[in-house]
Design an enzyme around this catalytic site. Structure first.
Site, PDB file in Angstrom:
ATOM      1  N   GLU A 143       0.921  -1.204  -0.046  1.00  0.00           N
ATOM      2  CA  GLU A 143      -0.094  -0.066   0.113  1.00  0.00           C
ATOM      3  C   GLU A 143       0.725   1.191  -0.108  1.00  0.00           C
ATOM      4  O   GLU A 143       1.629   1.325   0.819  1.00  0.00           O
ATOM      5  CB  GLU A 143      -0.828   0.143   1.310  1.00  0.00           C
ATOM      6  CG  GLU A 143      -1.862   1.313   1.337  1.00  0.00           C
ATOM      7  CD  GLU A 143      -2.627   1.291   2.719  1.00  0.00           C
ATOM      8  OE1 GLU A 143      -3.627   2.025   2.590  1.00  0.00           O
ATOM      9  OE2 GLU A 143      -2.389   0.696   3.656  1.00  0.00           O
ATOM     10  N   GLU A 246     -11.794   2.817   6.232  1.00  0.00           N
ATOM     11  CA  GLU A 246     -10.748   3.144   7.076  1.00  0.00           C
ATOM     12  C   GLU A 246     -10.732   4.413   7.325  1.00  0.00           C
ATOM     13  O   GLU A 246     -10.043   5.257   7.103  1.00  0.00           O
ATOM     14  CB  GLU A 246      -9.418   2.714   6.537  1.00  0.00           C
ATOM     15  CG  GLU A 246      -8.192   2.285   7.426  1.00  0.00           C
ATOM     16  CD  GLU A 246      -6.978   2.292   6.932  1.00  0.00           C
ATOM     17  OE1 GLU A 246      -6.227   1.428   7.479  1.00  0.00           O
ATOM     18  OE2 GLU A 246      -6.617   2.503   6.054  1.00  0.00           O
TER      19      GLU A 246
END
Length: 275
Positions: A143, A246
Site C-alpha cells: 500500500e 478506514e
C-alpha cells in the site's frame, strides 16, 4: 456494487475489539478488516466472524515495534528474520480466519539507508513472502501511504507500487489502493482508478474523507462518484475485491459510527432486519 468492509481498528471504537464484530454486522456490513489481530487468539476472532456471518477481508502482517514508530519491516536490511517470523504468524491467522488478503507494510526508511538498498531489501522480502503466501492461497497487498501521515514511509505513490509489482512478477502480490492516501499525495484519483484497476494489479481499495480522514462523504472527495467509477471499471475487468472503510468517525463516542453511515446506506450497507 462495491462491497464495503468495516475497518474495526477505526470504527466502533466505543466497543472492545471483539465486540466490534457484532456492531458492524448489526449495521449491515458483510465484511471486516483491521490493522492487527495478534492481541487475540485466532480462534476467538474466527468465532466472532462465524457468529455474525462476516467475511474477514484483510489485516496486516506484524509491523515491528509499532509503539516505537516502526511501520513494517520489509524494506529494512538486517530485520529479515523478524520479518519472516511475523509473516508466518500472519499466515497462521489468515488460515484460521479464512482471509485471502494480507497487507505487508514496507516500513519507514531509517536515516542513512539509501533508497536503492531499501528497495532491494523490499523486493527480496516480498519475493520470499509471496512464495510462502502462495502455498496457502493468500494474496499479499502493498500500500502506498502518504508522507504527511507517515513521514519517511518507503512506498508513497501508486506508480511506485505498480513498478515494484512489475519487477517482482508474483501474481499473488497486488496493490492496496487507498483513495485517501492517493488524494493526499497525488490527486487525480478517478483517473488512477481507471488506469490501474484494469491491469489486474489492484486487489483492495480503502476510503476516507480528505483531509480530516472522517466519513468518505466529508471533505474534498466525492465518494459516490468514486465508488461509481470503481463499480463501472470493475464490471469490465472482473475485479471482485472489497472497499475498506478506514476512517475515523466525525462523531466521537457511542453510536458515532452508526450515525455517520448515511453515505454507506446508498451502497448496500443496510442494518440487518431492514433489508
Amino acid at each position: 456494487m462495491p462491497r464495503l468492509a468495516a475497518n474495526l481498528s477505526m470504527l466502533y471504537a466505543e466497543h472492545a475489539f471483539l465486540d466490534r464484530f457484532a456492531a458492524a454486522a448489526c449495521d449491515g456490513f458483510r465484511g471486516v478488516e483491521y490493522l492487527f489481530p495478534y492481541d487475540h487468539p485466532a480462534e476467538q476472532i474466527a468465532q466472532r466472524l462465524a457468529e455474525h456471518g462476516l467475511t474477514q477481508v484483510l489485516f496486516n502482517a506484524p509491523p515491528g515495534d509499532w509503539a516505537a514508530g516502526e511501520r513494517g519491516l520489509a524494506c529494512l536490511p538486517g530485520r529479515e528474520a523478524q520479518f519472516q517470523e511475523g509473516l508466518q504468524q500472519a499466515l497462521h491467522y489468515a488460515q484460521a480466519l479464512r482471509c485471502e488478503r494480507l497487507h505487508v507494510m514496507a516500513g519507514v526508511v531509517p536515516p542513512g539507508l539509501a533508497h536503492a538498498d531499501a528497495r532491494a531489501c523490499y523486493l527480496r522480502n516480498l519475493r520470499w513472502a509471496a512464495g510462502q503466501a502462495g502455498r496457502q492461497g493468500v494474496r499479499l497487498m502493498i500500500e502506498p501511504i502518504n508522507g504527511r501521515d507517515m513521514p519517511g514511509y518507503f512506498l508513497q505513490r501508486q506508480q511506485d507500487a505498480h513498478a515494484v509489482l512489475q519487477e517482482l512478477g508474483a501474481s499473488n502480490v497486488q496493490v492496496q489502493f487507498d483513495l485517501y492516501h492517493c488524494q493526499v499525495m497525488e490527486g487525480d484519483v478517478a483517473t488512477k482508478i481507471r488506469h490501474y484497476l484494469p491491469t489486474g494489479r489492484v486487489g483492495h481499495f480503502q476510503i476516507a474523507g480528505v483531509p480530516e480522514r472522517h466519513e468518505p462523504d466529508q471533505g474534498e472527495l466525492q465518494v459516490d462518484y468514486l465508488l461509481g467509477v470503481i463499480d463501472e471499471v470493475a464490471t469490465t475487468c472482473g475485479f471482485d475485491g472489497w472497499v475498506g472503510c478506514e476512517y475515523r468517525p466525525a462523531i466521537a463516542g457511542p453510536g458515532g459510527t452508526s450515525q455517520g453511515l448515511a453515505w454507506a446506506r446508498r451502497w448496500g450497507v443496510v442494518p440487518r432486519g431492514a433489508d
